[in-house]
Design a protein around this motif. Structure first.
Motif, PDB file in Angstrom:
ATOM      1  N   PRO A 133     158.180   4.228  22.630  1.00 34.56           N
ATOM      2  CA  PRO A 133     158.703   4.410  23.983  1.00 34.56           C
ATOM      3  C   PRO A 133     160.063   5.083  24.034  1.00 34.56           C
ATOM      4  O   PRO A 133     160.589   5.317  25.103  1.00 34.56           O
ATOM      5  CB  PRO A 133     158.808   2.975  24.511  1.00 34.56           C
ATOM      6  CG  PRO A 133     158.990   2.148  23.297  1.00 34.56           C
ATOM      7  CD  PRO A 133     158.244   2.826  22.193  1.00 34.56           C
ATOM      8  N   SER A 159     162.421  -2.123  13.958  1.00 31.17           N
ATOM      9  CA  SER A 159     163.290  -3.173  14.473  1.00 31.17           C
ATOM     10  C   SER A 159     163.144  -3.374  15.960  1.00 31.17           C
ATOM     11  O   SER A 159     163.554  -4.371  16.497  1.00 31.17           O
ATOM     12  CB  SER A 159     164.746  -2.856  14.149  1.00 31.17           C
ATOM     13  OG  SER A 159     165.153  -1.739  14.916  1.00 31.17           O
ATOM     14  N   PHE A 160     162.592  -2.413  16.608  1.00 29.81           N
ATOM     15  CA  PHE A 160     162.468  -2.559  18.050  1.00 29.81           C
ATOM     16  C   PHE A 160     161.149  -3.216  18.363  1.00 29.81           C
ATOM     17  O   PHE A 160     160.097  -2.631  18.243  1.00 29.81           O
ATOM     18  CB  PHE A 160     162.582  -1.191  18.721  1.00 29.81           C
ATOM     19  CG  PHE A 160     162.694  -1.292  20.205  1.00 29.81           C
ATOM     20  CD1 PHE A 160     161.798  -0.655  21.025  1.00 29.81           C
ATOM     21  CD2 PHE A 160     163.705  -2.036  20.782  1.00 29.81           C
ATOM     22  CE1 PHE A 160     161.902  -0.746  22.404  1.00 29.81           C
ATOM     23  CE2 PHE A 160     163.816  -2.140  22.156  1.00 29.81           C
ATOM     24  CZ  PHE A 160     162.915  -1.483  22.963  1.00 29.81           C
ATOM     25  N   THR A 161     161.198  -4.479  18.709  1.00 34.56           N
ATOM     26  CA  THR A 161     159.954  -5.229  18.805  1.00 34.56           C
ATOM     27  C   THR A 161     159.573  -5.531  20.251  1.00 34.56           C
ATOM     28  O   THR A 161     158.877  -6.478  20.541  1.00 34.56           O
ATOM     29  CB  THR A 161     160.080  -6.557  18.047  1.00 34.56           C
ATOM     30  OG1 THR A 161     161.225  -7.243  18.550  1.00 34.56           O
ATOM     31  CG2 THR A 161     160.233  -6.306  16.568  1.00 34.56           C
ATOM     32  N   VAL A 162     160.046  -4.734  21.146  1.00 33.43           N
ATOM     33  CA  VAL A 162     159.697  -4.991  22.540  1.00 33.43           C
ATOM     34  C   VAL A 162     158.331  -4.405  22.840  1.00 33.43           C
ATOM     35  O   VAL A 162     158.005  -3.318  22.399  1.00 33.43           O
ATOM     36  CB  VAL A 162     160.723  -4.340  23.475  1.00 33.43           C
ATOM     37  CG1 VAL A 162     160.340  -4.543  24.918  1.00 33.43           C
ATOM     38  CG2 VAL A 162     162.085  -4.917  23.195  1.00 33.43           C
ATOM     39  N   TYR A 165     156.052  -1.381  28.286  1.00 37.93           N
ATOM     40  CA  TYR A 165     156.258  -1.827  29.668  1.00 37.93           C
ATOM     41  C   TYR A 165     155.871  -0.725  30.628  1.00 37.93           C
ATOM     42  O   TYR A 165     156.681  -0.146  31.307  1.00 37.93           O
ATOM     43  CB  TYR A 165     157.705  -2.255  29.911  1.00 37.93           C
ATOM     44  CG  TYR A 165     158.713  -1.396  29.203  1.00 37.93           C
ATOM     45  CD1 TYR A 165     159.226  -1.800  27.967  1.00 37.93           C
ATOM     46  CD2 TYR A 165     159.151  -0.180  29.727  1.00 37.93           C
ATOM     47  CE1 TYR A 165     160.138  -1.018  27.303  1.00 37.93           C
ATOM     48  CE2 TYR A 165     160.064   0.602  29.065  1.00 37.93           C
ATOM     49  CZ  TYR A 165     160.556   0.177  27.842  1.00 37.93           C
ATOM     50  OH  TYR A 165     161.447   0.933  27.173  1.00 37.93           O
ATOM     51  N   MET A 174     155.427  -5.172  19.372  1.00 40.57           N
ATOM     52  CA  MET A 174     155.726  -6.592  19.243  1.00 40.57           C
ATOM     53  C   MET A 174     155.418  -7.099  17.847  1.00 40.57           C
ATOM     54  O   MET A 174     156.079  -7.953  17.323  1.00 40.57           O
ATOM     55  CB  MET A 174     154.897  -7.411  20.255  1.00 40.57           C
ATOM     56  CG  MET A 174     155.427  -7.360  21.642  1.00 40.57           C
ATOM     57  SD  MET A 174     157.068  -8.042  21.746  1.00 40.57           S
ATOM     58  CE  MET A 174     156.709  -9.749  21.879  1.00 40.57           C
TER      59      MET A 174
ATOM     60  N   ASP B 150     167.084  -5.255  20.455  1.00 41.00           N
ATOM     61  CA  ASP B 150     166.332  -6.490  20.238  1.00 41.00           C
ATOM     62  C   ASP B 150     167.036  -7.670  20.886  1.00 41.00           C
ATOM     63  O   ASP B 150     166.404  -8.554  21.464  1.00 41.00           O
ATOM     64  CB  ASP B 150     166.201  -6.779  18.742  1.00 41.00           C
ATOM     65  CG  ASP B 150     165.141  -5.915  18.097  1.00 41.00           C
ATOM     66  OD1 ASP B 150     165.150  -5.768  16.873  1.00 41.00           O
ATOM     67  OD2 ASP B 150     164.299  -5.389  18.843  1.00 41.00           O
ATOM     68  N   ALA B 153     166.368  -7.539  24.447  1.00 36.83           N
ATOM     69  CA  ALA B 153     164.984  -7.920  24.728  1.00 36.83           C
ATOM     70  C   ALA B 153     164.829  -9.431  24.673  1.00 36.83           C
ATOM     71  O   ALA B 153     164.195 -10.038  25.550  1.00 36.83           O
ATOM     72  CB  ALA B 153     164.049  -7.244  23.731  1.00 36.83           C
TER      73      ALA B 153
END
Lengths: 235, 604
Positions: A133, A159-162, A165, A174, B150, B153
């Motif tokens: 994203p 590292s970006f675990t969102v 959306y 995730m 993070d 989030a």
């Protein structure tokens, strides 16, 4: 003579990892025939330990500060610019630099975008990953080898675990292991845009050459990588 | 030892926090004879919940164990001035019902590249601990912390009632993190990004706000160096009826501001005008910008002007009479453009500008702004040897015209003792005095003498002074004055000053309220460091870089004071056995040395 030979070897056209053809035969996590996977090409080792995104701060990258220790306090000041003096925050300095060059053009907004340094001549390249994203920026000169770069990229993107959306077709970040699997498969291939605007596969040229010519990085789906040139193309 | 301490946080959003109220006398209820403990606890709870001020609460918690316990249950707002003074676990153990956290990280000198990146101050352990302990957390206010996407989030997911996110001078995150907060924090009232380094992840975060009516009261993104989706912003403003503060970034043009003002001007109290230049030059007739500003009947705080087109500046004239706060510090405005504007700003209390307005502009401020409380003049050209446009003349004028001045930050090339002495007499309300004479070691440019007498007068006559930053040529005498008169000083900033250890000794021995000490490039060594050992547990931190400290002495201090964390920061090739200490950063801590120190930090 030997040095020359080594150089030639480094630029030799080949389809395997820089460093040898034998790795093609290893039961790699990803290899399917000769097709290179992301992990193979840059020997990806996903260390999912730290979640820190490295803020690329050019001025702070080198800790070498001028030691202006005064031996004689009444001595007139040196004329050289001293680190951190006058005490104006980088944020403010950058804004004013933009002002002076009176540009809202790409170059100055990029410089301002990296915030804490604003050093001229920074090789900041955008790194995008198909399906992610967002994109990241890296300062190529901070890394010494493809391995270094691959480690950093792995950290950045894993590292970006969102979760996604909204947008369609985005990877669900995730699940870290899911991401690792994806990146390890032959589905993803790192490519870069060079000075001439051509999209090339990462890993063919010696590191230093790569740093000089790389303008932008894209970790693309393998299916789209067909037809990418290599840098020693005769054309 | 209480982990909180009194502080007046520096102004954010050009608004200063009210000072702590003095300790009131307390009725000590005897905790045993007449009532059972739980009844007493309930009574106490009901009473203590009315205590707001930090100072009062700290005092109350020291009365007895019961009060300590109940105060811990009822404190909803926690201030932590140094994130390494205690661990997140200790916070959650002591305070059970926290709704608001104010956390500060890196020392201020980190802003000036005096510390390598990745030093620490990570928000991650705090947010992960609080996620479990404080599900009802509503507000987080961070300064100089390293915050990742993070972390944002996790914050957005863990606190369903989350209302206020304020990030001042932070870094480590990007627009993707902001997008998550915008999207998931449905009760969000405040999203203030102030002077933070926000990476451009090419995410349309403005579109991530929920589609229905929002609770937004304040949205500040002037520091975000990335274009935004203006249509989405328009929609957002249109469906945010409670919006009072809107600070736009430089990617919003004057036409777009115009459109936004037509939507929501009457409610706005604070406006950051974005670039203040025209995006679309092709249009012949610019819209009536003045009309848009005329509609801003409630605006009292104006900022922005990031790429000012000065010919449009007069458009703000309709709001000038109401302004209490004006920030021109990103606009290169000449005195001629400036004077007609400031002439109308009679109510102005807070004014930030570049020195491009010159002494002449300052004289105009002095003539009009009789209510001025805070003045900050930044250098357009922050180098040492340029001809400065502002000098002692401007300062003198301000001191004569703005008698109510409380806070000053002034960058200049030349200064005189006489101007400082005058200011010390004319402005008795000064609590913050920060003068930066940009040329190092520069004396009074009229008399050629050191700046001792000027700063001496300031500490002597400004009896309310709590924060001082000095510059120019200063001998030990200046520090003797500070030690003798600076009884209320809490924060002291020193650079390229003093002759010997005695200077620092005067300060450490003479200033009982000293909390934060930052020193660079000054000839203070081991003797001076040792002379302050009786103070360090009562201070928040001490920073000394490029001074004359030795490793041996720092080790001695560390050994003698086990609750003090003594960090020595050097470059990678520094041999730990090398005697010279490049940077010393030390602070008290309840939980010992931190576990996340990077390689270039040695904790003694």
């Amino acid at each position: 003579m030997i040095g020359q030979l080594m150089n030639l070897k480094a630029t030799e056209l080949c389809l395997s990892l820089p460093g040898g053809a034998e790795t093609l035969d290893t039961p790699a996590k990803s290899a399917v025939g000769n097709k290179r996977g992301f992990s193979e090409t840059v020997d990806l080792m996903l260390n999912l330990q730290s979640n820190k995104e490295r803020a690329i701060d050019l001025n702070n990258a080198t800790a070498s500060k001028q030691k202006t220790l005064l031996k004689d306090p009444v001595k007139p000041p040196a004329k050289a610019q001293v680190v951190g003096w006058p005490p104006v925050r980088n944020y403010r300095k950058n804004i004013m630099t933009n002002h002076k060059t009176s540009g809202a053009d790409e170059a100055s907004s990029e410089k301002a975008g990296n915030g804490g340094g604003g050093a001229t001549g920074a090789t900041l390249v955008k790194v995008s990953m198909d399906g992610a994203p967002y994109l990241r920026k890296v300062h190529l000169k901070m890394y010494k080898s493809y391995q270094d770069l691959s480690d950093a990229l792995a950290k950045m993107f894993s590292s970006f675990t969102v979760g996604n959306y909204g947008a369609q077709g985005m990877i669900d970040f995730m699940n870290e292991t899911k991401l690792m699997d994806l990146l390890n498969s032959s589905e993803y291939v790192p490519s870069y845009e060079d000075k001439d605007g051509d999209w090339m596969l990462v890993g063919d040229v010696p590191w230093e050459m790569f740093v000089e010519s790389c303008k932008r990085l894209r970790i693309m789906k393998g299916s789209e990588a067909i037809g990418l040139g290599t840098s020693n193309s005769p054309f | 030892m209480s982990e909180d301490d009194e502080d007046q946080s520096p102004a954010t959003d050009l608004r200063s926090q009210p000072p702590c109220s003095p300790n009131k006398s307390r009725n000590c209820i005897s905790s045993s004879q007449t009532f059972p403990d739980h009844v007493l606890e309930n009574v106490l709870e009901n009473v203590l919940q009315f205590l707001d001020s930090r100072c009062d609460r700290n005092a109350a918690s020291l009365v007895c164990k019961l009060w300590w316990k109940v105060e811990g249950l009822t404190r909803s707002e926690v201030f932590i001035g140094n994130c390494y003074a205690l661990s997140p676990a200790r916070l959650t153990q002591r305070f059970k019902r926290v709704r608001s956290l104010l956390l500060k990280g890196k020392p201020r000198f980190a802003d000036f590249n005096l510390m390598p990146a990745d030093w620490g101050a990570n928000f991650a352990p705090w947010v992960s601990t609080m996620a479990k302990a404080y599900p009802w957390l509503e507000k987080v206010d961070l300064k100089r912390m390293f915050v990742t996407d993070d972390d944002l989030a996790l914050l957005a997911e863990s606190f369903p009632g989350f209302k206020e996110l304020i990030l001042v001078c932070c870094e480590g995150f990007g627009t993707s993190g902001i997008a998550v907060v915008a999207n998931k924090c449905r009760k969000l009232k405040v999203l203030d990004l102030i002077e933070s380094d926000v990476t451009d992840d090419e995410v349309d975060w403005v579109s991530c706000f929920p589609e229905d009516v929002t609770c937004l009261e304040s949205l500040a993104f002037d520091c975000v160096e990335a274009p935004i989706n203006f249509k989405a912003l328009e929609g957002l403003v249109g469906r945010s009826p409670l919006l009072r503060k809107l600070r736009l970034n430089r990617f919003v043009s004057l036409e777009e501001v115009h459109r936004l003002l037509l939507l929501g001007a009457p409610q706005l109290t604070s406006l950051g005008t974005g670039s203040f230049s025209r995006g679309d030059q092709s249009q012949q007739e610019p819209p009536d910008y003045a009309a848009a500003f005329r509609a801003c009947k409630s605006v009292v705080c104006l900022s922005g002007f990031r790429e000012l087109m000065p010919e449009y500046l007069p458009a703000i004239l309709p709001v000038c009479a109401n302004l209490t706060s004006l920030n021109f510090s990103y606009a290169n405005i000449s005195p001629d453009m400036f004077k007609p504007i400031i002439h109308n700003c009679h109510k102005l209390q807070i004014f930030w500008a570049l020195d491009s307005i010159c002494d002449e502009g300052l004289q105009a401020v002095a003539a009009t702004c009789k209510e001025l409380r805070e003045l900050r003049i930044f250098p357009f050209d922050p180098r040492e040897d340029t001809e400065g446009p502002v000098s002692e003349l401007g300062l003198q004028a301000i001191s004569e015209g703005c008698r109510k001045l409380e806070s000053l930050l002034y960058f200049c090339q030349h200064m005189t003792n006489a101007a400082l002495i005058a200011m010390s007499h004319n402005c008795p309300e000064l609590t913050v005095f920060r003068l930066c004479i940009m040329g190092r070691l520069r004396p009074d440019h009229v008399t050629g003498k050191a700046m001792d007498e000027g700063f001496g007068a300031i500490v002597k006559n400004c009896k309310k002074l709590t924060r001082l930053a000095v510059s120019g040529l200063l001998t030990d005498q200046a520090f003797r004055y500070m030690g003798e008169y600076g009884k209320l000083i809490r924060t002291l900033s020193v650079a390229f000053a003093g002759d010997s250890d005695m200077a620092l000794r005067h300060v450490l021995e003479g200033c009982p309220r000293l909390q934060k000490l930052e020193i660079r490039d000054s000839p203070f060594g081991d003797v001076a460091l040792r002379s302050g050992m009786h103070r360090y547990y009562n201070m928040r931190f001490v920073w000394m870089s490029a001074c004359r400290l030795t490793m041996g002495c720092c080790k001695d201090v560390a050994r003698a004071m086990p609750n003090l964390v003594v960090e020595v920061i050097g470059s990678d090739d520094d041999d730990v056995n090398r005697d010279y200490v490049e940077t010393l950063y030390m602070y008290r801590s309840l939980d010992g040395p931190r576990k996340d120190a990077p390689q270039f930090v040695t904790i003694l």
